[in-house]
Design a protein around this motif. Structure first.
Motif, mmCIF file in Angstrom:
data_model
loop_
_atom_site.group_PDB
_atom_site.id
_atom_site.type_symbol
_atom_site.label_atom_id
_atom_site.label_comp_id
_atom_site.label_asym_id
_atom_site.label_seq_id
_atom_site.Cartn_x
_atom_site.Cartn_y
_atom_site.Cartn_z
ATOM 1 N N PHE A 1 -65.737 -2.309 37.345
ATOM 2 C CA PHE A 1 -64.360 -2.164 36.864
ATOM 3 C C PHE A 1 -64.101 -3.068 35.660
ATOM 4 C CE2 PHE A 1 -64.465 -0.973 41.321
ATOM 5 C CZ PHE A 1 -63.868 0.272 41.283
ATOM 6 N N ASP B 262 -59.390 2.139 42.387
ATOM 7 C CA ASP B 262 -59.049 2.292 40.973
ATOM 8 C C ASP B 262 -57.660 2.913 40.787
ATOM 9 O OD1 ASP B 262 -59.671 2.028 38.254
ATOM 10 O OD2 ASP B 262 -60.551 4.023 38.121
ATOM 11 N N GLN C 218 -54.671 1.773 40.692
ATOM 12 C CA GLN C 218 -53.670 1.102 39.862
ATOM 13 C C GLN C 218 -53.979 1.237 38.370
ATOM 14 O OE1 GLN C 218 -52.896 -2.974 40.919
ATOM 15 N NE2 GLN C 218 -51.392 -3.262 39.284
ATOM 16 N N ASN C 219 -55.177 0.858 37.971
ATOM 17 C CA ASN C 219 -55.515 0.868 36.543
ATOM 18 C C ASN C 219 -56.124 2.184 36.078
ATOM 19 O OD1 ASN C 219 -54.685 -1.844 36.146
ATOM 20 N ND2 ASN C 219 -56.614 -2.553 37.043
ATOM 21 N N ARG C 220 -56.689 2.959 37.000
ATOM 22 C CA ARG C 220 -57.290 4.266 36.698
ATOM 23 C C ARG C 220 -58.305 4.181 35.557
ATOM 24 N NH1 ARG C 220 -54.795 8.266 39.562
ATOM 25 N NH2 ARG C 220 -52.905 7.579 40.643
ATOM 26 N N ARG C 221 -59.092 3.148 35.593
ATOM 27 C CA ARG C 221 -60.129 2.964 34.578
ATOM 28 C C ARG C 221 -61.094 4.144 34.544
ATOM 29 N NH1 ARG C 221 -62.801 -1.166 31.875
ATOM 30 N NH2 ARG C 221 -65.061 -0.942 31.687
ATOM 31 N N ASN D 78 -55.578 12.099 34.093
ATOM 32 C CA ASN D 78 -55.334 10.755 34.610
ATOM 33 C C ASN D 78 -55.761 10.584 36.063
ATOM 34 O OD1 ASN D 78 -54.113 9.540 32.278
ATOM 35 N ND2 ASN D 78 -52.310 10.814 32.656
ATOM 36 N N ASN E 3 -60.935 9.477 30.874
ATOM 37 C CA ASN E 3 -61.459 8.237 30.285
ATOM 38 C C ASN E 3 -62.974 8.108 30.440
ATOM 39 O OD1 ASN E 3 -60.708 5.846 28.849
ATOM 40 N ND2 ASN E 3 -61.059 4.628 30.692
#
Length: 522
Positions: free
Chosen positions: A93, A300, A302-305, A293, A310
């Motif tokens: 992450f 993951d 919260q940040n959706r890295r 998204n 992406n």
């Protein structure tokens, strides 16, 4: 397994951990540790891939043998082999995690068959020196998901590890499925994974982080010699070419992910293969509604890295970390920077070509970027099933009216009542542009449909489908595992007898554990 040709190149040519006790520890100046699988109490074969068995030199008859059961459950060790766990590090992450390694994977051996080399690896076969606080075991639900997904990806045309076998261990394993303080015992299971090797970006990161430059050079030379023999020239040029090849194959892999709507969920650098193949199927998922998204990984959320949209950027970021790890061999940043800079430029160009192929458009025009952007925007205005939309789009004909073309894809909408006013107007405008665009193409309606259906799958392993097979398997019924395995071998074919699986996610699956979000233990 009388035809298995054992080739212990990794352990014969690279530095081993001199400590052969199976104790969790930091391992330095070594690329692997010898470790034996934990003996299962009562192994049982649930499923095996005849295709993968043939790939590595195992006959159909041997699959049903006691020897197959014992070797690929970890009960027996193949003659002239020494199982081992690999040492590697990684960024998780986006943060440096230090030593990671094969915490629940044990490599049985390398083999050669038909001039190809493969590593056979058991996942869930017990503790290793890299297990940290875990037990190194795996449960049935995660093992079914990995077993089916790797094979589904292969038949979709996505570069991937393969699955040879899925077995019950006969033992119970304690797991907290959502990391919320509610652990429970589950059935233990073991998957045999097959790949050219399981070398990761993090394998190189580990060595460089410890300044083991002699090992770094040896490992790079070993990797190029055995897996990239086409790379020639001076050592420095070879290392640059190696990095470029990894960048190119990684880009191709991500393009396939985006094409079929696959979300890996945990693209840490220790989960990135130097072969450009998909590895480590944990909290993955396929897009149901088209949402760039979306990530299936609860960790993951919260940040959706690692969200769908992406994934290309994350791949580039991960390659940057690999470049840093290789830099001491090259001592020149410019060639590495050039490769990294060209990654997204090449990806964007390839993405456009790929997306046009999904639309059945072989030529390129100045308005294509707008056509693609408008479609991606429309797909997000109301929940729209990605797989069904693109599959049904192939039924649209050049001579269709806008209304007729629209009606052919409306089954992809989850809430049809939302397709009104501005939303309907946007779709009407897009189909008007699309139909005009089809007129430019020389393909007949029939030929275009064939080409579209070859890149837009009809069947993918939706999470709810995997969960249904898991629920049945928990009750001792493995028929659904087999049914899905058969279905996913021909994802681009109509398979009328399997039509029930060409359907939107059912409402009950929206919030069910295993169907919407999944944890890394999944």
């Amino acid at each position: 397994m009388k035809n298995l040709k054992i080739k212990n190149r990794f352990t014969a040519e690279l530095p081993a951990d001199p400590n052969e006790t199976n104790e969790i520890r930091q391992v330095s100046n070594a690329l692997f540790s010898y470790v034996n699988p934990e003996k299962p109490s009562n192994p049982k074969l649930i499923h095996a891939s005849e295709d993968v068995a043939e790939l590595v030199g195992i006959s159909k008859d041997e699959i049903q043998s006691e020897a197959f059961l014992n070797v690929f459950s970890g009960k027996d060790i193949l003659p002239e082999t020494r199982p081992y766990a690999m040492c590697y590090a990684g960024h998780q992450f986006g943060n440096w995690a230090g030593q990671l390694g094969d915490g629940r994977a044990i490599n049985l051996t390398e083999i050669e068959h038909n001039n190809q080399f493969f590593t056979l690896q058991l996942k869930g076969a017990g503790k290793t020196p890299y297990s940290r606080t875990a037990d190194g075991l795996a449960v049935l639900r995660s093992s079914i998901r990995e077993y089916l997904c790797a094979e589904a990806m292969h038949y979709l045309g996505v570069p991937t590890t393969r699955s040879l076998s899925l077995m019950l261990s006969g033992d119970e394993v304690l797991r907290d499925i959502l990391y919320n303080g509610n652990p429970a015992y589950e059935k233990g299971a073991i998957v045999c994974r097959v790949a050219p090797s399981f070398i990761r970006f993090g394998s190189f990161e580990m060595i460089t982080s410890r300044n083991e430059l002699k090992n770094l050079k040896q490992f790079a030379e070993y990797t190029i010699k055995h897996y990239f023999p086409e790379i020639k020239g001076e050592p420095k040029d070879q290392y640059i070419q190696f990095f470029k090849t990894v960048a190119d194959t990684t880009r191709e892999m991500i393009l396939h992910w985006q094409r079929v709507g696959f979300v890996h969920g945990v693209m840490n650098t220790d989960n990135m293969s130097i072969h450009g193949i998909t590895i480590d199927y944990g909290p993955y998922g396929w897009l149901e509604n088209y949402d760039p998204n979306w990530t299936p990984n609860t960790t993951d959320s919260q940040n959706r890295r690692y969200r769908f949209g992406n994934q290309p950027q994350v791949a580039q970021w991960n390659l940057f970390q690999l470049a840093n790890a290789l830099y001491p061999l090259i001592n020149e940043a410019k060639p590495l920077e050039d490769i990294l800079e060209s990654f997204m430029i090449n990806f964007d160009n390839d993405y456009k070509t790929m997306f046009l192929s999904k639309l059945g458009l072989l030529t390129s025009t100045e308005t294509d970027n707008e056509l693609i952007a408008d479609l991606e925007s429309n797909l997000q205005m109301s929940e729209t099933d990605m797989t069904i939309f693109f599959r049904n789009l192939s039924a649209v004909k050049k001579e269709d009216t806008v209304e007729k073309a629209f009606n052919k894809i409306k089954d992809a909408f989850y809430i049809l009542d939302e397709i009104s006013n501005n939303v309907l107007e946007n779709w009407t405008n897009w189909f008007s542009s699309y139909l005009k665009r089809l007129d430019i193409e020389n393909l007949s309606n029939e030929d275009r449909a064939v080409k579209m259906n070859a890149v837009n799958p009809k069947y993918v392993l939706r999470n709810y489908m995997a969960q249904l097979s898991i629920d049945a398997a928990d009750q001792g019924d493995y028929s659904l595992v087999n049914e899905l395995y058969i279905l996913l071998q021909k994802p681009y074919e109509e398979q009328p007898e399997m039509e029930k699986w060409f359907a939107k996610r059912p409402d009950w699956a929206r919030s069910k554990v295993g169907c919407s979000m999944l944890s890394c233990s999944s």
